[in-house]
Design a protein around this motif. Structure first.
Motif, PDB file in Angstrom:
ATOM      1  N   VAL A 205       0.705  -1.052   0.081  1.00 17.87           N
ATOM      2  CA  VAL A 205       0.044   0.006   0.029  1.00 17.87           C
ATOM      3  C   VAL A 205       0.823   1.278   0.028  1.00 17.87           C
ATOM      4  O   VAL A 205       2.039   1.272   0.335  1.00 17.87           O
ATOM      5  N   VAL A 222      -4.911   4.578   4.214  1.00 14.53           N
ATOM      6  CA  VAL A 222      -4.291   3.800   3.191  1.00 14.53           C
ATOM      7  C   VAL A 222      -4.799   4.712   2.028  1.00 14.53           C
ATOM      8  O   VAL A 222      -5.968   5.061   1.841  1.00 14.53           O
ATOM      9  N   ALA A 225      -4.280   0.946  -2.335  1.00 16.00           N
ATOM     10  CA  ALA A 225      -3.846  -0.484  -1.918  1.00 16.00           C
ATOM     11  C   ALA A 225      -3.775  -1.135  -3.236  1.00 16.00           C
ATOM     12  O   ALA A 225      -4.630  -1.428  -3.945  1.00 16.00           O
TER      13      ALA A 225
END
Length: 445
Positions: A205, A222, A225
């Motif tokens: 990620v 995040v 990803a």
């Protein structure tokens, strides 16, 4: 405990005792009318700086460029080049090269190394991926370090770009494989992007954290990803984000081979995905800088001797020169011309078949599977059936799909690897197909 090398981190090795990565928290960009996003391309790269010394050839890798006080300054991972066919020892990357020039194309003047590893500073054992910004009257260098204590993002500051002082409180934070930091002002705070894993054995990620003062950072989220859970090769390295005309552009790699960087675009600086695919730059560890209205992409890597610079292109249409996206064609088992290409939006594979050569009529484009990590390669069996070979989206293993005698196709199957780029396919003297591909990093075939 043995120190963790960058080479192992590229294979997804996680530092013992590191904290798991938390979920994403998206922040939507301010509403308003904005132009459509642009396609990204780059012209030819020019070799502009060689860090080699009388002792032998040296390479640069993850680096940063900043314009200050009338000159451009380069700070970079630096190391001794390995013998041909081998990869350097990233654990030996223990200093940051420093050079300056009047323009990104040079001429570059070499200065003393900006920073050297300090084992007494919370267990530093290597220095990776510096990123330098100017804020509040001084310069801030964020970099990846660590060793037996685990991966760390550290900070050093300077008032003149030559003398650097490490943050007295220690690492800003630690992570599983935290490295390759990049910092950008987004709204009312700073955002740091960096390479990470979603968890032990999880997805690669691009993580992000936010800060008001550049020292205290939030819990991780995040930003992107990768879909693959194959931890053998990292494909979220060297994240770099550019804000332009209401859009954010994320450059990351290596994708489509060691010297490949994909570009994704989003209105939200904290959330990107492959549907925002916006182009590809044929370089490793790509950074982006602007000098007035002129934009540049810079690149470096283990297998190049220094810094390369190319003009960055903001386009209304996809760049036509990109070889990884060129279509491929061959005659199938029925003698019909068959064309394969990658969809611009999600890099899924498409196919189109010539129905009547005399009338030059064609089928429409149809989905053939994917997404793919590079344009497919075609082979033709001794009985005339096509085989399609493709690099997995994560840039690791190869896949293939075989045409049946009736003209239909079997499903995709794992073909092996890991591989660092799309393969070459040819028939040998006995009529058998042979497939050859470089390993990740290009160290061997």
């Amino acid at each position: 405990m043995r120190p963790i090398s960058r080479r192992n981190l590229l294979r997804g090795t996680a530092a013992a005792g590191a904290l798991p990565l938390l979920g994403a928290g998206a922040t939507t960009a301010a509403a308003g009318t904005v132009p459509a996003p642009r396609w990204i391309g780059a012209g030819s790269f020019t070799h502009v700086y060689d860090p080699s010394t009388a002792a032998g050839p040296r390479y640069l890798n993850d680096h940063t460029l900043i314009r200050a006080r009338g000159r451009w300054h380069l700070f970079s991972i630096v190391g001794n080049s390995a013998p041909r066919g081998e990869s350097p020892d990233s654990a030996a990357e223990t200093s940051f090269a420093h050079a300056s020039a009047p323009t990104p194309y040079g001429p570059w003047t070499t200065h003393a190394d900006a920073l050297t590893v300090d084992p007494s500073y919370h267990g530093e054992e290597h220095l990776w991926a510096p990123h330098v910004i100017e804020a509040d009257g001084r310069f801030w260098m964020f970099y990846a370090a660590g060793g037996a204590s685990g991966a760390a993002i550290n900070l050093a500051t300077s008032t003149d770009l030559f003398t650097w002082t490490r943050e007295p409180s220690g690492p800003l934070f630690r992570g599983l494989v935290a490295r390759d930091p990049m910092v950008l002002r987004t709204g009312d705070a700073w955002t740091m992007y960096y390479t990470e894993l979603s968890g032990p054995g999880g997805h690669h990620v691009v993580a992000h954290r936010r800060s008001a003062d550049l020292v205290r950072w939030s819990a991780p989220g995040v930003a992107f990803a990768d879909a693959s859970t194959d931890a053998t090769v990292s494909v979220t390295e060297s994240p770099y984000v550019v804000a332009r005309d209401g859009w954010y552009y994320l450059f990351l790699g290596p994708r489509g081979g060691y010297e490949g960087t994909d570009v994704l675009t989003s209105r939200d600086p904290h959330r990107f995905d492959v549907t925002g695919y916006a182009g590809h730059v044929a370089g490793h560890a790509v950074e982006v800088v602007a000098d007035g209205d002129t934009w540049y992409a810079s690149a470096a890597g283990w297998f190049r001797q220094g810094l390369y610079v190319a003009p960055l292109e903001w386009r209304d249409t996809p760049p036509p020169w990109q070889s990884p996206d060129n279509p491929v064609a061959a005659l199938d088992a029925s003698g019909r011309l068959t064309v394969f290409a990658l969809a611009a939006a999600d890099r899924s594979m498409l196919r189109r078949v010539q129905l009547d050569p005399a009338a030059d009529t064609w089928s429409g484009w149809e989905a053939f599977g994917g997404p793919a990590g590079a344009v497919p390669t075609l082979g033709r069996n001794a009985d005339g059936r096509l085989e399609v070979f493709s690099l997995a989206p994560g840039g690791a293993n190869l896949h293939h799909r075989v045409q049946r005698p009736d003209g239909g196709w079997d499903g995709w199957e794992e073909f092996g690897g890991p591989a660092g780029a799309a393969p070459a396919v040819a028939r040998d003297a006995g009529g058998r197909l042979e497939v050859l591909a470089p390993s990740p990093g290009g160290a061997s075939v």
